[in-house]
Design a protein around this motif. Structure first.
Motif, short mmCIF file in Angstrom:
data_model
loop_
_atom_site.label_atom_id
_atom_site.label_comp_id
_atom_site.label_asym_id
_atom_site.label_seq_id
_atom_site.Cartn_x
_atom_site.Cartn_y
_atom_site.Cartn_z
N LEU A 94 -31.25 5.55 37.29
CA LEU A 94 -30.58 4.28 37.05
C LEU A 94 -31.26 3.52 35.91
N ALA A 95 -32.58 3.47 35.95
CA ALA A 95 -33.32 2.76 34.90
C ALA A 95 -33.08 3.40 33.54
N ILE A 96 -33.12 4.72 33.47
CA ILE A 96 -32.93 5.41 32.20
C ILE A 96 -31.50 5.22 31.70
N SER A 97 -30.52 5.39 32.58
CA SER A 97 -29.12 5.32 32.15
C SER A 97 -28.71 3.91 31.72
N THR A 98 -29.43 2.89 32.19
CA THR A 98 -29.09 1.51 31.83
C THR A 98 -30.12 0.86 30.92
N GLY A 99 -31.17 1.61 30.57
CA GLY A 99 -32.21 1.04 29.72
C GLY A 99 -32.95 -0.09 30.39
N SER A 100 -33.11 0.00 31.71
CA SER A 100 -33.74 -1.06 32.49
C SER A 100 -35.19 -0.71 32.83
#
Length: 168
Positions: free
Chosen positions: A50-56
């Protein structure tokens, strides 16, 4: 500014109800106290995705504070994460949870998604009215079940649709 993904432990990654298959039991010793936690190792990969796919950026927002990096992160496959310090404070003035002012101070003007089993309308009102924040999503997690695919999907959708996503 990267959006933040704020993580609570108890009630979110460590459900309070009977754990479903896939969870493992651990005994964590902090000082003289032994805590029993149930963790699902798949949560780490899914949160990283999730962090990688949203740049979070993943951040601990838990009373475990730095102990989360020692006891929780390695058991679910997360690297050490930044921690929002939670000092004891006087009771809330507006009905918000004790963590909420700390989250507001840490986030500043960065957009964030906060996974917690204790966030309610009072926390949202505090963030919007008393802190002037508008770019956040509070995701209330049922403490008996913990974090689910639905919660992760809500975060992904909000970050993507609002344009905060900085993913690939």
């Amino acid at each position: 500014m990267k959006p933040l993904l704020l993580l609570d432990v108890d009630g979110v990654l460590n459900p309070m109800g009977r754990p479903t298959p896939g969870f493992r039991r651990y005994n964590c010793t902090i000082g003289a106290v032994v805590y029993t936690v149930h963790l699902n190792p798949r949560h780490g990969r899914r949160l990283l995705d999730l962090a990688i796919s949203t740049g979070s950026e993943l951040v601990w927002a838990t009373t475990w504070e730095h102990h989360a990096n020692e006891w929780i992160a390695p058991r679910i496959g997360l690297p050490p994460l930044p921690v929002i310090p939670l000092s004891p404070d006087p009771p809330s003035e507006f009905g918000e949870m004790f963590k909420t002012p700390h989250v507001a101070a840490f986030a500043g003007r960065r957009p964030f998604v906060w996974f917690d089993d204790q966030v309610w309308a009072e926390d949202e009102e505090y963030l919007r009215v008393h802190q002037g924040l508008t770019d956040f999503l509070l995701i209330h997690v049922d403490p008996a079940r913990g974090l689910t695919s639905r919660h992760l999907g809500m975060a992904h959708e909000w970050l993507t649709l609002t344009g905060f996503s900085q993913g690939p």
